[in-house]
Each structure stands twice: as C-alpha cells, then as structure tokens.
Design a protein around this motif. Structure first.
Motif, PDB file in Angstrom:
ATOM      1  N   THR A 182       0.728  -1.220   0.245  1.00 63.63           N
ATOM      2  CA  THR A 182       0.152   0.112   0.064  1.00 63.63           C
ATOM      3  C   THR A 182       0.802   1.344  -0.009  1.00 63.63           C
ATOM      4  O   THR A 182       0.301   2.322  -0.037  1.00 63.63           O
ATOM      5  CB  THR A 182      -1.000   0.056   1.246  1.00 63.63           C
ATOM      6  OG1 THR A 182      -0.102  -0.082   2.281  1.00 63.63           O
ATOM      7  CG2 THR A 182      -2.086  -1.078   1.258  1.00 63.63           C
ATOM      8  N   GLY A 183       2.257   1.100   0.123  1.00 66.23           N
ATOM      9  CA  GLY A 183       3.032   2.431  -0.156  1.00 66.23           C
ATOM     10  C   GLY A 183       4.197   2.316   0.899  1.00 66.23           C
ATOM     11  O   GLY A 183       4.458   1.261   1.556  1.00 66.23           O
ATOM     12  N   SER A 184       4.954   3.527   0.964  1.00 61.31           N
ATOM     13  CA  SER A 184       6.187   3.565   1.821  1.00 61.31           C
ATOM     14  C   SER A 184       6.077   4.596   3.037  1.00 61.31           C
ATOM     15  O   SER A 184       5.160   5.468   2.886  1.00 61.31           O
ATOM     16  CB  SER A 184       7.270   3.796   0.716  1.00 61.31           C
ATOM     17  OG  SER A 184       8.538   3.929   1.379  1.00 61.31           O
ATOM     18  N   ASP A 185       6.751   4.214   3.922  1.00 60.04           N
ATOM     19  CA  ASP A 185       6.764   5.263   4.983  1.00 60.04           C
ATOM     20  C   ASP A 185       5.429   5.017   5.890  1.00 60.04           C
ATOM     21  O   ASP A 185       5.138   6.114   6.390  1.00 60.04           O
ATOM     22  CB  ASP A 185       7.305   6.653   4.694  1.00 60.04           C
ATOM     23  CG  ASP A 185       8.757   6.709   5.133  1.00 60.04           C
ATOM     24  OD1 ASP A 185       9.363   5.658   5.856  1.00 60.04           O
ATOM     25  OD2 ASP A 185       9.252   7.811   4.816  1.00 60.04           O
ATOM     26  N   ILE A 186       4.844   3.759   6.222  1.00 54.94           N
ATOM     27  CA  ILE A 186       3.457   3.839   6.552  1.00 54.94           C
ATOM     28  C   ILE A 186       3.542   4.309   7.979  1.00 54.94           C
ATOM     29  O   ILE A 186       4.382   3.747   9.056  1.00 54.94           O
ATOM     30  CB  ILE A 186       2.853   2.476   6.461  1.00 54.94           C
ATOM     31  CG1 ILE A 186       2.732   2.341   4.858  1.00 54.94           C
ATOM     32  CG2 ILE A 186       1.386   2.353   7.364  1.00 54.94           C
ATOM     33  CD1 ILE A 186       2.363   0.839   4.714  1.00 54.94           C
ATOM     34  N   ILE A 187       2.986   5.302   8.472  1.00 52.63           N
ATOM     35  CA  ILE A 187       3.045   5.660   9.954  1.00 52.63           C
ATOM     36  C   ILE A 187       2.167   5.032  10.978  1.00 52.63           C
ATOM     37  O   ILE A 187       2.291   4.600  11.843  1.00 52.63           O
ATOM     38  CB  ILE A 187       2.971   7.379   9.856  1.00 52.63           C
ATOM     39  CG1 ILE A 187       3.808   8.270   9.069  1.00 52.63           C
ATOM     40  CG2 ILE A 187       2.823   7.698  11.349  1.00 52.63           C
ATOM     41  CD1 ILE A 187       3.544   9.624   8.929  1.00 52.63           C
ATOM     42  N   ASP A 188       0.958   4.818  10.198  1.00 55.65           N
ATOM     43  CA  ASP A 188      -0.313   4.135  11.072  1.00 55.65           C
ATOM     44  C   ASP A 188      -0.166   2.747  11.099  1.00 55.65           C
ATOM     45  O   ASP A 188      -0.174   2.097  10.109  1.00 55.65           O
ATOM     46  CB  ASP A 188      -1.492   4.618  10.569  1.00 55.65           C
ATOM     47  CG  ASP A 188      -2.815   4.024  11.115  1.00 55.65           C
ATOM     48  OD1 ASP A 188      -2.477   3.549  12.514  1.00 55.65           O
ATOM     49  OD2 ASP A 188      -3.620   4.226  10.812  1.00 55.65           O
ATOM     50  N   MET A 189       0.315   2.182  12.347  1.00 59.57           N
ATOM     51  CA  MET A 189       0.377   0.773  12.573  1.00 59.57           C
ATOM     52  C   MET A 189      -0.929  -0.035  12.086  1.00 59.57           C
ATOM     53  O   MET A 189      -0.950  -1.124  11.751  1.00 59.57           O
ATOM     54  CB  MET A 189       0.752   0.380  14.018  1.00 59.57           C
ATOM     55  CG  MET A 189       1.360  -1.068  14.174  1.00 59.57           C
ATOM     56  SD  MET A 189       2.962  -1.152  13.678  1.00 59.57           S
ATOM     57  CE  MET A 189       3.522  -2.545  14.235  1.00 59.57           C
ATOM     58  N   GLY A 190      -2.070   0.707  12.339  1.00 63.26           N
ATOM     59  CA  GLY A 190      -3.200  -0.038  11.959  1.00 63.26           C
ATOM     60  C   GLY A 190      -3.680  -0.299  10.312  1.00 63.26           C
ATOM     61  O   GLY A 190      -3.988  -1.178  10.167  1.00 63.26           O
ATOM     62  N   LYS A 228       9.164   4.957  14.075  1.00 60.29           N
ATOM     63  CA  LYS A 228       9.214   3.963  13.154  1.00 60.29           C
ATOM     64  C   LYS A 228       8.405   2.652  13.585  1.00 60.29           C
ATOM     65  O   LYS A 228       7.764   2.625  14.646  1.00 60.29           O
ATOM     66  CB  LYS A 228      10.750   3.718  13.434  1.00 60.29           C
ATOM     67  CG  LYS A 228      10.815   3.194  14.777  1.00 60.29           C
ATOM     68  CD  LYS A 228      12.606   2.956  14.994  1.00 60.29           C
ATOM     69  CE  LYS A 228      12.823   2.276  16.364  1.00 60.29           C
ATOM     70  NZ  LYS A 228      14.185   1.952  16.469  1.00 60.29           N
ATOM     71  N   THR A 229       8.371   2.082  12.654  1.00 60.26           N
ATOM     72  CA  THR A 229       7.373   0.584  12.718  1.00 60.26           C
ATOM     73  C   THR A 229       7.868  -0.296  13.726  1.00 60.26           C
ATOM     74  O   THR A 229       9.035  -0.548  13.776  1.00 60.26           O
ATOM     75  CB  THR A 229       7.474  -0.105  11.330  1.00 60.26           C
ATOM     76  OG1 THR A 229       6.814   0.999  10.291  1.00 60.26           O
ATOM     77  CG2 THR A 229       6.537  -1.323  11.408  1.00 60.26           C
TER      78      THR A 229
END
Length: 402
Positions: A182-190, A228-229
């Motif tokens: 779905t993308g890069s640098d995903i901030i939302d863990m959900g 960070k994840t």
C-alpha cells in the motif's frame, strides 16, 4: 562503526554516496529476529531502492531474495547470483513482451492488471502467476508514495476478485501467489493490520497458493523525534492472524514474503557534498553545494526531510541556512534550517541516503553521476566510479552536417 567521512572525500572526491554494510546487516538481522516465529518466512530486498550490484550480492550473502519491478532489475539480480526462483518480479503497466521475458528467465511473477492476466492465460504457457491486489487502503508517508488506495494505478481491485476467478476458469491459469503493497513510510500501524486482514482473506479464496507477499512500507526514522514501525508489535499481531489462517490451510506449505527496501537501506547511506559558495541575500543565507536534484531528488520530489550535518565544523555556532544545489532550477534541500556554521569548502553530510537516492539520479544539466563506496569489515570499496565526459557521450551518435 565510526566513519571517517573526511578521509573518504579526500580519497574519492565529492559528491559521494557512502553505504555502511554493517548497518544493512543489522537491519536485516533485526527483521529476521522479529519474524523468526514464522516458518517459510523470506525477506526479498526491494532493489529499486538501490540496485548497485555489490549491494545486491551482499544482501544475497545475508540470505535475502530479491523483489524487482522491471526486466532490467531481474537481469541485474541474475548477474548478482540470485537464482530465478529467488527473484520476484512485480511490474506495473509493462508490455506482454516484457512479461514473456520474465517467464523465460524463470522468476516468480506478480501481475497487477486483468488484461495481462487474461493474455498470459490465453498464451497457455502453463506458467504459474501471482496476483497483486489493491486493498483500497490509503497507506504511505504522503500521497506520492501511497499505492494501495482506490484511485491507484497499481494492482487489481479487491472488488474485482470475481473477474480474476472468471479469467482463471476460462483460461486454466494457475495462481501461485497473492501480493499487496500500500505504500512507503507507513506511519499508522493500523494500516498494516488492515493489509494483513484483507490479504489473508483473499488468500483463503485460492487453493493453489505457494506464497503470500505482504509487501513492505515500514517507517524508518529521519530524525531523532521520528517514529518508526514497531516490528515486534507487527509480528505479534501477524502471529495471531497467521495461526488462524494456517489452521484452515494446514495442508499447505505456503511461503510468506516481505519486501523491504528503504527499511534495509535508508539508514545505511550517507551523501557527502562540498560547499561551493555561501550566498547572502536580503533575507536568506544560501549554502550552495556541488550537487542538486540530479543526484538527490527526494527533498524536492517527496518533500522529504534529511538531516544535514556540517562534518567540517561540527562544533560551530548554529546558524540558519537554506541549502541549495547547482542545478538551473530550484533544487532546495532544506529551508532556513539550523546547521553548525557553514563555510565555503566545508563538507556536508546528508543522512538516510541509502534508499531511493542514487537510484533516482539523472544526468540533468549534463552533470556526471557521483561515485558510490561501500564500507565493509573496516575497509572502503569503490562500487561505482565517478562518471566523466566519455560516459555522457558513450551512447550518442555524432552526425556530420555539410
């Protein structure tokens, strides 16, 4: 590992990309440890982040597979020593001819549109195919790097599963993999939780699967205050979801893939430039460096933040600078940022320069591409030479005009 950047710039010049192999290995091992509970778990390095063949060979040495998006990346991977089935190829909007080249190479293939799926099925090659599904989830650090939403050009819509089923029935196509990203640098863990839920729901619909590909998008920190994840939290969640999935599919030996690129490479890389001139205007102090968006486009293209350190004067008084390049258009790396006092001739270091930096460089303004150096076992290795005029002219043909 403390890096002597001054020594490297004296030896190799500027601009210069430097990669720390120890950091790459640390990130690889961290990911392996976090997901160690998963049987048949495989990391496939997303080589679009950085395709230097020496870096590919190093990741192969660590045990990584390879995620590619073009037939050229497939070919580089094969030259780096990866076996065809260690390479997964997930293109977007390519021709049938390119897909056939990938089939001939023998790599794993994920297709992301119904037309190509039907064409390959009608070819009756009996070559098993994976499918990239668009989950209709917005995930990514910004719109430009979010690729799983409803208007994305990537993947086959989650709601077009009946069309996929119809193509399989009509052509006899064998589906061996399901992929989502779905993308890069995903901030939302959900977002990761939603992806996993949807991906496993889709996987339950196919009886011939050999792999499930979770893509990537892990957030890496660009400054000390950055998030960070949390890989351990993600692994804990996935463990629950996967246990339910494998209870229903206990007879299947399905491999689970992740495709990290930025996560493995970003923090390993540094970009070193020299300050050509300090320019004072009525309102701004510019530090003009010997590079531009021809070498390092992320701040201009993605509005990304990269920490910039003055390694020539690390104890200097903090002053505010706008750091710019030497390109004929606006190539601003940062605006009015506090940096230790910059003088003409100083060396500046851009951090988080390992991923999507050199790989997105160009010859704009007929500038040469910089050199790349890999640090390994306390030694520095030149892994790409600095270009010269002959490199610019190599593929040009001169016509004599009478």
């Amino acid at each position: 590992m403390k890096i002597n950047f001054h020594k490297l710039t004296k030896k190799y010049g500027t601009p210069l990309y430097v990669y720390n192999a120890n950091k790459i290995e640390d990130k690889y091992k961290l990911m392996k440890k976090s997901f160690s509970y998963i049987k048949n778990f495989k990391i496939n390095y997303a080589c679009k982040a950085n395709t230097n063949i020496s870096i590919l060979k190093f990741l192969k040495k660590l045990g990584s597979g390879l995620d590619t998006v073009s037939i050229q990346e497939v070919e580089i991977g094969l030259k780096a020593g990866f076996k065809p089935k260690e390479i997964i190829y997930t293109p977007n909007g390519v021709s049938l001819e390119e897909i056939k080249k990938a089939i001939k190479a023998g790599v794993l293939i994920n297709l992301d549109n119904l037309s190509l799926l039907e064409q390959i099925g009608n070819e009756k090659t009996n070559y098993p195919i994976g499918i990239r599904i668009t989950p209709h989830i917005m995930g990514g650090g910004n719109k430009k790097i979010s690729v799983g939403h409803i208007d994305s050009k990537f993947g086959i819509s989650y709601y077009q599963l009946p069309h996929i089923k119809k193509i399989i029935k009509n052509t006899g196509l064998k589906i061996e993999g399901i992929h989502m990203h779905t993308g890069s640098d995903i901030i939302d863990m959900g977002v990761f939780f939603q992806i996993a839920e949807r991906l496993l729901n889709v996987a339950n619909l196919f009886k011939t699967l050999k792999y499930i590909d979770f893509g990537s998008g892990f957030k890496v920190p660009y400054k000390q205050s950055d998030s960070k994840t949390d890989l351990d939290l993600l692994a804990f969640f996935l463990k629950k979801k996967l246990s339910i999935f494998f209870e229903k599919n206990s007879s299947k030996k399905i491999k689970l893939f992740f495709e990290p690129g930025k996560f493995l490479m970003s923090e390993s890389g540094f970009f070193l430039v020299k300050v050509n001139v300090i320019k004072q205007t009525t309102s701004t102090v510019f530090a003009c460096v010997d590079s531009g968006f021809n070498h390092f486009i992320r701040p201009m293209f993605y509005d990304s933040y990269h920490q910039i350190d003055n390694i020539s004067n690390p104890l200097g008084k903090l002053r505010f600078y706008t750091v710019v390049g030497y390109i004929c258009e606006s190539d601003t790396f940062c605006v009015n940022r506090p940096i230790n006092e910059i003088r003409e001739g100083d060396i500046l270091c851009f951090r988080n320069a390992g991923a999507y930096c050199f790989s997105m460089s160009s010859h704009y303004n007929s500038r040469y591409k910089p050199a790349e150096v890999l640090l390994y076992k306390k030694k520095d290795f030149l892994i790409r030479k600095r270009e010269n005029m002959q490199d610019l002219l190599n593929n040009m043909f001169e016509i004599e005009f009478n």
